[in-house]
Design an enzyme around this catalytic site. Structure first.
Site, PDB file in Angstrom:
ATOM      1  N   LEU A  73       0.802  -1.221   0.000  1.00 55.36           N
ATOM      2  CA  LEU A  73       0.000   0.000   0.000  1.00 55.36           C
ATOM      3  C   LEU A  73       0.835   1.271   0.000  1.00 55.36           C
ATOM      4  O   LEU A  73       0.293   2.368   0.126  1.00 55.36           O
ATOM      5  CB  LEU A  73      -0.976  -0.012   1.180  1.00 55.36           C
ATOM      6  CG  LEU A  73      -1.949  -1.201   1.162  1.00 55.36           C
ATOM      7  CD1 LEU A  73      -2.854  -1.171   2.382  1.00 55.36           C
ATOM      8  CD2 LEU A  73      -2.774  -1.234  -0.120  1.00 55.36           C
ATOM      9  N   CYS A  74       2.151   1.140  -0.165  1.00 57.25           N
ATOM     10  CA  CYS A  74       3.010   2.322  -0.285  1.00 57.25           C
ATOM     11  C   CYS A  74       2.856   2.935  -1.673  1.00 57.25           C
ATOM     12  O   CYS A  74       2.724   2.212  -2.662  1.00 57.25           O
ATOM     13  CB  CYS A  74       4.476   1.952  -0.079  1.00 57.25           C
ATOM     14  SG  CYS A  74       4.955   1.791   1.633  1.00 57.25           S
ATOM     15  N   HIS A  75       2.895   4.255  -1.710  1.00 50.04           N
ATOM     16  CA  HIS A  75       2.838   4.955  -2.993  1.00 50.04           C
ATOM     17  C   HIS A  75       4.222   4.970  -3.636  1.00 50.04           C
ATOM     18  O   HIS A  75       5.219   5.153  -2.923  1.00 50.04           O
ATOM     19  CB  HIS A  75       2.389   6.404  -2.782  1.00 50.04           C
ATOM     20  CG  HIS A  75       0.985   6.526  -2.324  1.00 50.04           C
ATOM     21  ND1 HIS A  75       0.616   6.411  -0.996  1.00 50.04           N
ATOM     22  CD2 HIS A  75      -0.156   6.746  -3.010  1.00 50.04           C
ATOM     23  CE1 HIS A  75      -0.688   6.568  -0.890  1.00 50.04           C
ATOM     24  NE2 HIS A  75      -1.184   6.767  -2.093  1.00 50.04           N
ATOM     25  N   MET A 111       8.663   4.895   5.362  1.00 47.31           N
ATOM     26  CA  MET A 111       8.809   3.511   4.904  1.00 47.31           C
ATOM     27  C   MET A 111      10.054   3.355   4.025  1.00 47.31           C
ATOM     28  O   MET A 111      10.750   2.341   4.098  1.00 47.31           O
ATOM     29  CB  MET A 111       7.563   3.045   4.150  1.00 47.31           C
ATOM     30  CG  MET A 111       6.328   2.935   5.027  1.00 47.31           C
ATOM     31  SD  MET A 111       6.557   1.901   6.493  1.00 47.31           S
ATOM     32  CE  MET A 111       6.972   0.331   5.748  1.00 47.31           C
ATOM     33  N   GLU A 112      10.349   4.362   3.223  1.00 48.42           N
ATOM     34  CA  GLU A 112      11.534   4.303   2.380  1.00 48.42           C
ATOM     35  C   GLU A 112      12.808   4.328   3.227  1.00 48.42           C
ATOM     36  O   GLU A 112      13.769   3.608   2.938  1.00 48.42           O
ATOM     37  CB  GLU A 112      11.510   5.454   1.372  1.00 48.42           C
ATOM     38  CG  GLU A 112      10.493   5.286   0.266  1.00 48.42           C
ATOM     39  CD  GLU A 112       9.020   5.445   0.703  1.00 48.42           C
ATOM     40  OE1 GLU A 112       8.133   5.035  -0.054  1.00 48.42           O
ATOM     41  OE2 GLU A 112       8.755   5.993   1.810  1.00 48.42           O
ATOM     42  N   ASP A 126      24.240 -10.931   4.190  1.00 51.57           N
ATOM     43  CA  ASP A 126      24.547 -11.807   3.064  1.00 51.57           C
ATOM     44  C   ASP A 126      26.042 -11.831   2.763  1.00 51.57           C
ATOM     45  O   ASP A 126      26.619 -12.896   2.519  1.00 51.57           O
ATOM     46  CB  ASP A 126      23.770 -11.349   1.823  1.00 51.57           C
ATOM     47  CG  ASP A 126      24.097 -12.206   0.616  1.00 51.57           C
ATOM     48  OD1 ASP A 126      23.963 -13.442   0.703  1.00 51.57           O
ATOM     49  OD2 ASP A 126      24.491 -11.634  -0.427  1.00 51.57           O
TER      50      ASP A 126
END
Length: 156
Positions: A73-75, A111-112, A126
């Site tokens: 739901l992130c733009h 969020m970014e 990793d």
């Protein structure tokens, strides 16, 4: 009321079309702890996979740019700045990963910023797992945000 839930309780992408464009930014952090051997390989640039911090920085920047591809739901955002940095804590064999995201837009970039430190942390894992498969990623959180209707704040 949760903004990502409609009147029927269904998932909903928020309509930001009527919001004003404002300058917005956010920062986040995360930590990765590792063995002394793995940490020394990072700081001495002796990891067999190459420049661990350089690759993790680029991965974090790419992660921020791809946030909307992974969080449903992130733009999709036109980020104007993404920075990923590292603080090395030799006494604890720990790396602090920080990010900063900025744009002029209709929705925030928290969020970014979180995605940037998440992907950078996972990349560190990793690249170092051959030296230490028991590494631990912790403390991922937003540390500050500015802009938007809820205003600015900074974590103490």
């Amino acid at each position: 009321m949760l903004s990502h839930v409609d009147e029927n309780g269904q998932a909903n992408m928020v309509d930001v079309s009527l919001k004003d464009v404002t300058l917005r930014d956010a920062s986040a952090e995360a930590f990765i702890s590792m063995s002394k051997l793995a940490f020394e390989q990072v700081i001495l640039n002796q990891n067999k996979k190459g420049d661990v911090l350089g690759v993790a920085r680029i991965a974090g920047i790419q992660g921020a740019k791809k946030c909307a591809d992974l969080i449903p739901l992130c733009h999709p955002l036109a980020l104007s700045k993404v920075a990923v940095d590292f603080e090395l804590d030799e006494a604890n064999s720990q790396i602090k990963i920080t990010s900063y995201c900025k744009l002029a837009g209709k929705t925030g970039v928290e969020m970014e910023a979180l995605m940037a430190v998440s992907v950078a942390s996972l990349t560190l894992f990793d690249m170092c797992k051959a030296a230490d498969p028991l590494m631990e990623i912790s403390g991922m959180r937003v540390t500050q945000k500015a802009g938007g209707k809820n205003g600015s704040w900074q974590r103490d």
